[in-house]
Design a protein around this motif. Structure first.
Motif, mmCIF file in Angstrom:
data_model
loop_
_atom_site.group_PDB
_atom_site.id
_atom_site.type_symbol
_atom_site.label_atom_id
_atom_site.label_comp_id
_atom_site.label_asym_id
_atom_site.label_seq_id
_atom_site.Cartn_x
_atom_site.Cartn_y
_atom_site.Cartn_z
ATOM 1 N N THR A 110 0.855 -1.290 -0.090
ATOM 2 C CA THR A 110 -0.047 0.053 0.020
ATOM 3 C C THR A 110 0.698 1.433 0.001
ATOM 4 O OG1 THR A 110 -0.365 0.015 2.281
ATOM 5 C CG2 THR A 110 -1.908 -1.104 1.166
ATOM 6 N N SER A 111 2.002 1.197 0.581
ATOM 7 C CA SER A 111 2.771 2.569 0.733
ATOM 8 C C SER A 111 4.019 2.705 -0.411
ATOM 9 C CB SER A 111 3.686 2.373 2.034
ATOM 10 O OG SER A 111 4.712 1.409 1.881
ATOM 11 N N GLY A 112 3.963 1.613 -1.183
ATOM 12 C CA GLY A 112 5.224 1.486 -2.336
ATOM 13 C C GLY A 112 6.653 1.490 -1.795
ATOM 14 N N HIS A 113 6.585 1.055 -0.402
ATOM 15 C CA HIS A 113 8.176 1.122 0.179
ATOM 16 C C HIS A 113 8.439 -0.221 0.076
ATOM 17 C CE1 HIS A 113 6.763 5.176 2.080
ATOM 18 N NE2 HIS A 113 7.261 5.311 1.023
ATOM 19 N N VAL A 114 8.525 -0.906 -0.935
ATOM 20 C CA VAL A 114 8.736 -2.296 -1.034
ATOM 21 C C VAL A 114 10.145 -2.959 -0.522
ATOM 22 C CG1 VAL A 114 8.945 -4.179 -2.787
ATOM 23 C CG2 VAL A 114 7.332 -2.148 -3.134
ATOM 24 N N GLN A 115 10.260 -4.000 -0.137
ATOM 25 C CA GLN A 115 11.046 -4.982 0.355
ATOM 26 C C GLN A 115 11.363 -5.982 -0.416
ATOM 27 O OE1 GLN A 115 10.850 -5.949 4.614
ATOM 28 N NE2 GLN A 115 11.433 -3.911 5.059
ATOM 29 N N GLU A 116 12.643 -5.967 -1.055
ATOM 30 C CA GLU A 116 12.828 -7.126 -2.164
ATOM 31 C C GLU A 116 13.915 -7.941 -1.415
ATOM 32 O OE1 GLU A 116 15.339 -7.810 -6.263
ATOM 33 O OE2 GLU A 116 14.552 -5.841 -5.859
ATOM 34 N N MET A 117 13.423 -9.072 -1.509
ATOM 35 C CA MET A 117 14.430 -10.176 -0.664
ATOM 36 C C MET A 117 15.656 -10.325 -1.484
ATOM 37 S SD MET A 117 14.037 -13.984 0.704
ATOM 38 C CE MET A 117 14.069 -14.729 -0.893
ATOM 39 N N VAL A 118 16.802 -10.315 -0.850
ATOM 40 C CA VAL A 118 17.971 -10.657 -1.397
ATOM 41 C C VAL A 118 18.747 -12.102 -0.926
ATOM 42 C CG1 VAL A 118 20.470 -9.935 -1.825
ATOM 43 C CG2 VAL A 118 18.547 -8.219 -1.884
ATOM 44 N N ASP A 119 18.366 -12.074 0.601
ATOM 45 C CA ASP A 119 18.760 -13.401 1.229
ATOM 46 C C ASP A 119 18.100 -13.571 2.203
ATOM 47 O OD1 ASP A 119 20.652 -15.378 1.562
ATOM 48 O OD2 ASP A 119 22.074 -14.438 2.745
ATOM 49 N N PHE A 120 17.982 -14.838 2.601
ATOM 50 C CA PHE A 120 17.109 -15.213 3.763
ATOM 51 C C PHE A 120 17.895 -16.342 4.471
ATOM 52 C CE2 PHE A 120 13.948 -18.246 5.744
ATOM 53 C CZ PHE A 120 12.622 -17.326 5.842
ATOM 54 N N ARG A 121 18.229 -15.721 5.769
ATOM 55 C CA ARG A 121 18.849 -16.744 6.522
ATOM 56 C C ARG A 121 18.062 -17.074 7.960
ATOM 57 N NH1 ARG A 121 24.624 -13.449 6.706
ATOM 58 N NH2 ARG A 121 24.987 -13.383 4.207
ATOM 59 N N VAL A 122 18.370 -18.171 8.559
ATOM 60 C CA VAL A 122 18.086 -18.775 9.701
ATOM 61 C C VAL A 122 19.094 -18.730 10.947
ATOM 62 C CG1 VAL A 122 16.930 -20.967 10.740
ATOM 63 C CG2 VAL A 122 16.390 -20.089 8.534
ATOM 64 N N ASP A 123 18.707 -18.316 12.057
ATOM 65 C CA ASP A 123 19.896 -18.360 12.986
ATOM 66 C C ASP A 123 19.989 -19.752 13.514
ATOM 67 O OD1 ASP A 123 17.520 -18.740 14.906
ATOM 68 O OD2 ASP A 123 18.424 -17.451 16.488
ATOM 69 N N CYS A 124 20.920 -19.656 14.379
ATOM 70 C CA CYS A 124 21.606 -21.153 14.921
ATOM 71 C C CYS A 124 20.244 -21.844 15.788
ATOM 72 C CB CYS A 124 22.843 -20.965 15.601
ATOM 73 S SG CYS A 124 22.671 -19.995 17.092
ATOM 74 N N ASP A 125 19.552 -21.304 16.657
ATOM 75 C CA ASP A 125 18.621 -21.855 17.243
ATOM 76 C C ASP A 125 17.393 -21.880 16.361
ATOM 77 O OD1 ASP A 125 20.039 -21.708 19.702
ATOM 78 O OD2 ASP A 125 19.401 -19.755 20.163
ATOM 79 N N ARG A 126 17.262 -21.372 15.272
ATOM 80 C CA ARG A 126 16.091 -21.762 14.455
ATOM 81 C C ARG A 126 14.770 -21.057 14.750
ATOM 82 N NH1 ARG A 126 17.977 -24.287 10.279
ATOM 83 N NH2 ARG A 126 15.943 -25.061 9.262
ATOM 84 N N ASP A 127 15.193 -19.884 15.788
ATOM 85 C CA ASP A 127 13.894 -18.989 16.286
ATOM 86 C C ASP A 127 13.958 -17.862 16.047
ATOM 87 O OD1 ASP A 127 15.965 -18.278 17.759
ATOM 88 O OD2 ASP A 127 15.124 -19.033 19.626
ATOM 89 N N CYS A 128 14.830 -17.336 14.870
ATOM 90 C CA CYS A 128 14.689 -16.073 14.254
ATOM 91 C C CYS A 128 15.172 -15.988 13.195
ATOM 92 C CB CYS A 128 15.611 -15.171 15.328
ATOM 93 S SG CYS A 128 15.598 -13.456 14.859
ATOM 94 N N LEU A 129 14.515 -15.196 12.311
ATOM 95 C CA LEU A 129 14.894 -14.807 10.902
ATOM 96 C C LEU A 129 15.788 -13.539 10.584
ATOM 97 C CD1 LEU A 129 11.693 -16.106 9.381
ATOM 98 C CD2 LEU A 129 13.769 -17.598 9.719
ATOM 99 N N LEU A 130 16.693 -13.702 9.504
ATOM 100 C CA LEU A 130 17.322 -12.313 8.821
ATOM 101 C C LEU A 130 17.063 -12.626 7.689
ATOM 102 C CD1 LEU A 130 19.171 -9.908 9.432
ATOM 103 C CD2 LEU A 130 21.094 -11.499 9.018
ATOM 104 N N LEU A 131 16.372 -11.497 6.901
ATOM 105 C CA LEU A 131 16.260 -11.038 5.710
ATOM 106 C C LEU A 131 17.013 -9.961 5.120
ATOM 107 C CD1 LEU A 131 13.483 -12.194 7.144
ATOM 108 C CD2 LEU A 131 12.612 -11.769 4.617
ATOM 109 N N THR A 132 17.781 -10.020 4.259
ATOM 110 C CA THR A 132 18.660 -9.039 3.774
ATOM 111 C C THR A 132 17.829 -8.641 2.626
ATOM 112 O OG1 THR A 132 20.096 -10.341 2.460
ATOM 113 C CG2 THR A 132 20.835 -9.417 4.557
ATOM 114 N N VAL A 133 17.498 -7.353 2.319
ATOM 115 C CA VAL A 133 16.537 -6.837 1.374
ATOM 116 C C VAL A 133 17.008 -5.539 0.708
ATOM 117 C CG1 VAL A 133 14.583 -7.436 2.780
ATOM 118 C CG2 VAL A 133 15.175 -5.010 3.096
ATOM 119 N N ARG A 134 16.445 -4.984 -0.319
ATOM 120 C CA ARG A 134 16.583 -3.978 -1.005
ATOM 121 C C ARG A 134 15.281 -3.140 -0.782
ATOM 122 N NH1 ARG A 134 18.684 -6.998 -4.916
ATOM 123 N NH2 ARG A 134 20.800 -6.376 -5.248
#
Length: 119
Positions: A64-88
């Motif tokens: 709705t805002s036009g402030h898009v996040q395009e995923m570049v990389d998708f990572r899972v932390d060591c405990d598999r309970d948090c995600l890190l998405l690098t985005v444009r």
């Protein structure tokens, strides 16, 4: 998609925190929640999709805002309970129109706004 979303550790509402980080600057932009379906949609489309706890609905960042996040990389932390998405990130990531949701610092015991809203 071969990624097993069932291998992740979700909270009691079926959600997992996801941190969005700018791929170019390394700045942490925001934290939001995903469920297994939001993860699937993000991985399939490349457009970051979150789960809105307040609306109880999927939220494609920038739809709705036009402030898009395009995923570049998708990572899972060591405990598999948090995600890190690098985005444009296109435009501000925060609903306050700042580049990052982390615009308040605590310095010398006082809160200081370190980012102004984007024009």
């Amino acid at each position: 998609m071969n990624f097993d979303t069932g291998s992740l550790t979700y909270d009691d509402k079926g959600l997992i925190p996801a941190i969005a980080q700018d791929v170019e600057t390394g700045d942490v932009l925001m934290m939001a929640w995903m469920n297994a379906e939001a993860i699937r949609r993000t991985l399939e489309t490349g457009r970051v999709t979150y789960w809105s706890r307040s609306r109880q609905a999927f939220w494609v960042k920038g739809e709705t805002s036009g402030h898009v996040q395009e995923m570049v990389d998708f990572r899972v932390d060591c405990d598999r309970d948090c995600l890190l998405l690098t985005v444009r990130q296109s435009g501000p990531a925060c609903h306050t129109h700042r580049r990052s949701c982390f615009y308040t610092a605590v310095r010398g015991g006082d809160e200081v706004e370190i980012l102004a809203p984007m024009a």
